[in-house]
Design a protein around this motif. Structure first.
Motif, mmCIF file in Angstrom:
data_model
loop_
_atom_site.group_PDB
_atom_site.id
_atom_site.type_symbol
_atom_site.label_atom_id
_atom_site.label_comp_id
_atom_site.label_asym_id
_atom_site.label_seq_id
_atom_site.Cartn_x
_atom_site.Cartn_y
_atom_site.Cartn_z
ATOM 1 N N ASP A 165 37.599 34.888 41.473
ATOM 2 C CA ASP A 165 38.753 35.358 42.233
ATOM 3 C C ASP A 165 40.001 34.593 41.797
ATOM 4 O O ASP A 165 39.947 33.718 40.921
ATOM 5 C CB ASP A 165 38.503 35.275 43.744
ATOM 6 C CG ASP A 165 38.503 33.845 44.292
ATOM 7 O OD1 ASP A 165 38.832 32.900 43.538
ATOM 8 O OD2 ASP A 165 38.176 33.668 45.473
ATOM 9 N N ASN B 14 35.460 38.011 48.878
ATOM 10 C CA ASN B 14 36.413 37.973 47.753
ATOM 11 C C ASN B 14 35.984 38.846 46.580
ATOM 12 O O ASN B 14 36.501 38.711 45.483
ATOM 13 C CB ASN B 14 36.631 36.528 47.282
ATOM 14 C CG ASN B 14 35.362 35.901 46.717
ATOM 15 O OD1 ASN B 14 34.268 36.460 46.827
ATOM 16 N ND2 ASN B 14 35.501 34.731 46.127
ATOM 17 N N LYS C 184 38.888 37.832 56.338
ATOM 18 C CA LYS C 184 39.462 37.538 55.016
ATOM 19 C C LYS C 184 40.048 38.791 54.381
ATOM 20 O O LYS C 184 41.117 38.760 53.773
ATOM 21 C CB LYS C 184 38.390 36.935 54.106
ATOM 22 C CG LYS C 184 38.036 35.493 54.454
ATOM 23 C CD LYS C 184 37.017 34.936 53.471
ATOM 24 C CE LYS C 184 36.677 33.483 53.788
ATOM 25 N NZ LYS C 184 35.661 32.934 52.870
ATOM 26 N N ASN D 267 43.851 39.322 53.187
ATOM 27 C CA ASN D 267 44.175 39.492 51.771
ATOM 28 C C ASN D 267 44.681 40.897 51.424
ATOM 29 O O ASN D 267 45.485 41.048 50.503
ATOM 30 C CB ASN D 267 42.962 39.157 50.907
ATOM 31 C CG ASN D 267 42.588 37.694 50.983
ATOM 32 O OD1 ASN D 267 43.429 36.846 51.250
ATOM 33 N ND2 ASN D 267 41.318 37.382 50.774
ATOM 34 N N TYR D 268 44.168 41.905 52.162
ATOM 35 C CA TYR D 268 44.528 43.295 51.825
ATOM 36 C C TYR D 268 44.911 44.051 53.104
ATOM 37 O O TYR D 268 44.220 44.982 53.512
ATOM 38 C CB TYR D 268 43.353 43.995 51.131
ATOM 39 C CG TYR D 268 42.770 43.194 49.993
ATOM 40 C CD1 TYR D 268 43.455 43.057 48.782
ATOM 41 C CD2 TYR D 268 41.536 42.556 50.124
ATOM 42 C CE1 TYR D 268 42.926 42.308 47.742
ATOM 43 C CE2 TYR D 268 41.001 41.805 49.091
ATOM 44 C CZ TYR D 268 41.703 41.684 47.906
ATOM 45 O OH TYR D 268 41.174 40.939 46.884
#
Length: 946
Positions: A541, A553, A589, A593-594
């Protein structure tokens, strides 16, 4: 005219529509098929066959980008090319996947018939294998689909049996009892590749082994007290003065009625612990070797399911190994033999597929002799397979790079152990061996052949074990192209493509796959399997962490290509977690992250990202932002093409019927042609060196910086010139763009095909009704005559002028839209030639040439930029204080540079030892900085004092 050619170029770049349109066209037209022209040079790659255990991951996306780019480049460069695709049956991994699926449905493998279970795996193979192949198509992989193989197809299975039987007949395959990595859950031997050591907190138990003569004896330390029942000796170092008198004496083995000897062996580290080591030959790899040296008994104390067997005291029989550990420790404590317990950190080996801790187990298995000399009648008599494999690399027949991996390869082969070939699985190539009722073995190509060996009426039973997956994988360089009986076109392919040109693979399978392919291919064909081995790193990553579903990830290449919304991304990544309790952490997470999911970047953007990351040997820390940047690059190329087509379609470009019409090429036209030539040279060299990162970055820099940001803008000036100048500019615009598309095609095949279909017609490369493709056009070549140094020098000056004016505007906080007068001094012809370009790109108007800027600017405090022999001044009222501060800052910077140069040149050691060219460069830097400092100081002096 085809449907694609009728379409106007869309206003925006939409990758998914383009990709879905072009790949079927390429495949249908047969562009991917291997070339079989003996007069052409050959380039070929074997695809490392993906396991049929699910879907392709980012590692596949990376190495397939490298392979496809190299293949497409060589196809365009005039080579016969073959990229050979296939999938691997992946014995252990696939069996575990299907077992887990069946368990969810309430079925257990051991309660099923073998043939029924294998039928279920074949169903899975059709699904998973088909999914992988479709993913490869989405990536744009130009593989020869007509040659697609699966490692358990009948053709390849026949080769597996043939090679096994031949090796057995040559005395290089045998059945023996040795220590193996054993998975108690899977109940099979596993290879080192399936084992991963992880740090864990454990205990070191210090146990007293009393002397058989009633003496105090010795203290040993162990992390596995349950294996003491299999101890055969206690070892000390032969030079350890503390224990020399004990060597040969007997000790009482705790919790048993046995006695064992004290032996001396250099394996013992006398500085570690007490300097005494318990030797359990049947349950430790190092102890096994010590046991063989001292002829110790190999006493196995565990069953295949890791429970204590009949060789331990009755109290412990049937206990799980960890249950036994607790019981044994308590009993040692009660007997007064437990001296101490220490908490430690140590490495614990686990089977990656099952999570089970590996048990070194004495087991009867099939082995391949790696160090035994081959017999007469083989291609390399009196040489072992390992020797032959080593010589292939040390001689340069096989070139591994980066070069440091050659040393790793050599170390592995110099210390190689016999290869455990058998696995206690149902899925895989069943070993071609049959046993009669007395246990005698018959190795044969078929049961009929085995029966013939055994005699009529002898009842035979086939060995249930299967071969290690790596055995069949080691054969693919020759099993997939017709060995041992290639004929016709297959024989042509065999001769053209064995050895293949390059193998692209990760360093993690250098020994397990690469070395074994070298050894097996050389042994059976006398040829190397490949000429070059391109070792790349692993894809991690953005922070360099290993990608893992439980870490939240992981990235699916298809999600990057076609996009995915957040909720589907979460569902996909939390489904099927080995530790379901981690699902909320993974979701958190992913949301962080998105937050908006992953946008569709397209295959080209992903491929460009991977190519730009492809530095030899290094791990790839994949950052999605890089992919966004290359998506923007594709958009930039798309918009540039729209601009070019709007300015050249239907107009005279000096091509075809008007090729003889006069064209006046400016130094700007000649400059972009020079830059293209140099970029082409750099890219071709990068491909020769397998440096895709250099190729990608060179293409990116030329297209974005030189062609789009500079030439397209400057062309707007030239398109207002004379007819001959306009014709030359249109000619340059379209021919350079057409070359760019061919130059970039191997890395970004979809967008370049779409754009080339339009551009190529205008560029006169093909007729509008001609059905062809960019992928079968010739790759651009460097031509020295296109490299115009004079034009480049003039263009560099123009660029510096424009940059200097822009810097002045920025420092003075003048808006880009505001047009300002410019005074310029220097060679009048050059100034006048530069004027229209300065007006266009620097937003200055009018541009006035003056003989002496100092005279014209007398009394003015307007900012001045110095570019070589030219001086440029914006006619604008300025803030004297701010201008003084700017010039003082620049003067201080230049003074610092002068001081650094003077320091280097006053250092006798530097001047005497540095290469003359380096010293000359430093002297030139000093002269340039000194001259600039003088000019800036002069400007400062002109500013009025407050």
């Amino acid at each position: 005219m085809t449907e694609q050619q009728n379409q106007e170029l869309a206003k925006s770049f939409e990758p998914n529509a383009i990709e879905s349109r072009w790949y079927p066209v390429w495949e249908k037209r047969g562009y991917f098929r291997a070339g079989l022209d003996p007069k052409k040079p050959a380039f070929s790659i074997q695809l490392p066959p993906p396991n049929i255990t699910g879907i392709l991951h980012m590692g596949h996306a990376f190495n397939q980008t490298v392979m496809d780019t190299l293949t497409r480049y060589h196809r365009m460069a005039g080579y016969n090319t073959m990229w050979l695709p296939g999938t691997d049956h992946a014995g252990i991994a696939t069996q575990i996947v299907v077992e887990r699926q069946l368990e969810k449905q309430g079925f257990k493998r051991r309660e099923m018939k073998r043939e029924d279970f294998i039928a279920k795996i074949w169903e899975w193979q059709k699904f998973s294998g088909g999914t992988i192949l479709e993913q490869m198509r989405r990536m744009g992989d130009s593989v020869d689909w007509d040659r697609l193989y699966f490692t358990m197809n009948p053709k390849l299975s026949k080769v597996v049996i043939e090679t096994f039987v031949r090796l057995y007949e040559e005395g290089l395959i045998y059945r023996g009892k040795r220590l193996v990595n054993w998975d108690p859950k899977l109940q099979s031997a596993v290879s080192d590749l399936e084992v991963e050591s992880e740090e864990a907190t454990g205990h070191l138990w210090e146990i007293r082994y009393p002397g058989a003569d009633g003496s105090e004896g010795v203290v040993v330390a162990t992390t596995r007290p349950e294996t003491l029942f299999g101890d055969q000796a206690v070892a000390v170092h032969p030079e350890d003065e503390r224990y020399k008198s004990l060597v040969g004496k007997m000790l009482k083995l705790p919790l048993t009625d046995r006695v064992i000897p004290v032996i001396a062996d250099t394996y013992v580290d006398r500085e570690f612990g007490s300097g005494c080591v318990k030797i359990t030959p049947a349950h430790d790899f190092n102890d096994f070797e010590v046991g063989r040296r001292h002829n110790l008994e190999m006493l196995n104390v565990l069953t295949k399911t890791a429970r204590m067997n009949e060789n331990v005291p009755e109290k412990y029989r049937g206990m799980d190994r960890y249950e036994c550990r607790k019981a044994a420790v308590e009993d040692l404590k009660a007997a007064g033999l437990l001296v101490g317990i220490k908490e430690i950190k140590h490495m614990v080996p686990r089977v990656t597929r099952t999570g089970e801790i590996v048990e070194p187990m004495l087991s009867e298995q099939w082995y391949m002799a790696m160090s035994k000399p081959a017999p007469e009648g083989t291609l390399y008599p009196n040489k072992s397979i390992a020797e032959v494999g080593l010589e292939a690399v040390t001689s340069g027949e096989v070139n591994i790079f980066p070069a440091e991996w050659r040393g790793v390869y050599r170390q592995w082969l110099e210390n190689i152990q016999d290869w455990c070939l058998s696995r206690q699985l149902w899925w895989g190539h069943q070993i071609p061996a049959w046993y009669d009722e007395s246990g005698k073995v018959y190795v044969a190509r078929s049961e009929a052949e085995a029966q013939k060996q055994a005699g009529v009426g002898v009842k035979l039973t086939r060995d249930e074990d299967v071969l290690d997956t790596w055995f069949s994988s080691a054969l693919v360089p020759f099993s997939t192209i017709g060995w041992p009986d290639a004929e016709g076109d297959e024989k042509t392919a065999y001769d053209l493509y064995l050895p293949s040109t390059v193998l692209v693979t990760g360093y993690d399978i250098l020994f397990f796959w690469v070395a074994r392919m070298v050894m097996m291919t050389k042994h059976f064909t006398g040829r190397a399997p490949f000429k070059n081995v391109y070792i790349h790193g692993l894809v991690r990553d953005a922070e360099g962490k290993k990608m893992s579903k439980s870490e939240g990830n992981t990235l699916d290449p298809l999600d990057i290509i076609q996009g995915i919304d957040l909720e589907h991304l979460i569902e996909k990544n939390t489904r099927g977690l080995r530790q379901p309790e981690k699902a909320p952490i993974v979701e958190k997470k992913l949301r962080k992250n998105y937050p908006e999911g992953i946008a569709a970047h397209g295959a080209d953007a992903l491929r460009f990202t991977m190519a730009a990351y492809a530095t030899l040997g290094r791990n790839v820390n994949f950052d999605l932002k890089r992919a966004e940047g290359y998506r923007n690059f594709c958009t930039k190329l798309w918009n540039a093409t729209r601009f070019v087509l709007m300015n050249v379609e239907g107009k005279d470009c000096g091509i075809g019927e008007t090729a003889s019409q006069p064209m006046t090429f400016s130094f700007v036209d000649k400059w972009i042609a020079s830059e293209l030539a140099r970029t082409t040279k750099e890219v071709r060299q990068a491909y020769a060196d397998y440096r895709l990162d250099i190729a990608a970055n060179a293409i990116y820099s030329f297209v974005w910086n030189q062609y789009c940001d500079w030439y397209l803008e400057l062309s707007k000036v030239q398109l207002k010139g004379t007819e001959a100048e306009q014709r030359a500019t249109r000619h340059t615009l379209v021919t350079v763009l057409e070359t760019i598309l061919r130059l970039a095609h191997p890395i970004i095949p979809f967008i370049t095909e779409e754009l080339w279909q339009k551009v190529s017609v205008v560029a006169g490369v093909r007729r509008a009704d001609e059905e062809t493709s960019i992928m079968i056009q010739s790759y651009p070549e460097y031509d020295e005559k296109d490299d115009d140094a004079a034009a480049t020098k003039r263009m560099t000056t123009i660029q510096q002028m424009i940059d200097s004016i822009r810097n002045l505007r920025s420092e003075m906080k003048l808006p880009p839209s505001q047009k300002l007068p410019l005074l310029i001094s220097g060679d009048e012809a050059e100034c006048l030639a530069a004027a229209p370009y300065l007006q266009q790109l620097a937003r200055v108007e009018p541009v006035e040439h003056v003989e002496s800027l100092e005279q014209e600017a007398k009394g003015s405090v307007a900012p001045v930029a110095i570019v070589g022999d030219f001086k440029l001044m914006l006619k604008v009222e300025i803030d004297v204080k701010a201008e003084r501060e700017r010039l003082e800052k620049e003067a201080a910077r230049l003074a610092g540079e002068v001081k650094k140069c003077e320091g280097k040149l006053s250092n006798e050691r530097f001047v005497s030892k540095a290469p003359a060219a380096v010293v000359d460069v430093e002297r030139k830097r000093l002269a340039d900085f000194t001259a600039l400092l003088a000019k800036v100081t002069e400007q400062l002096a002109k500013l009025p004092r407050e």
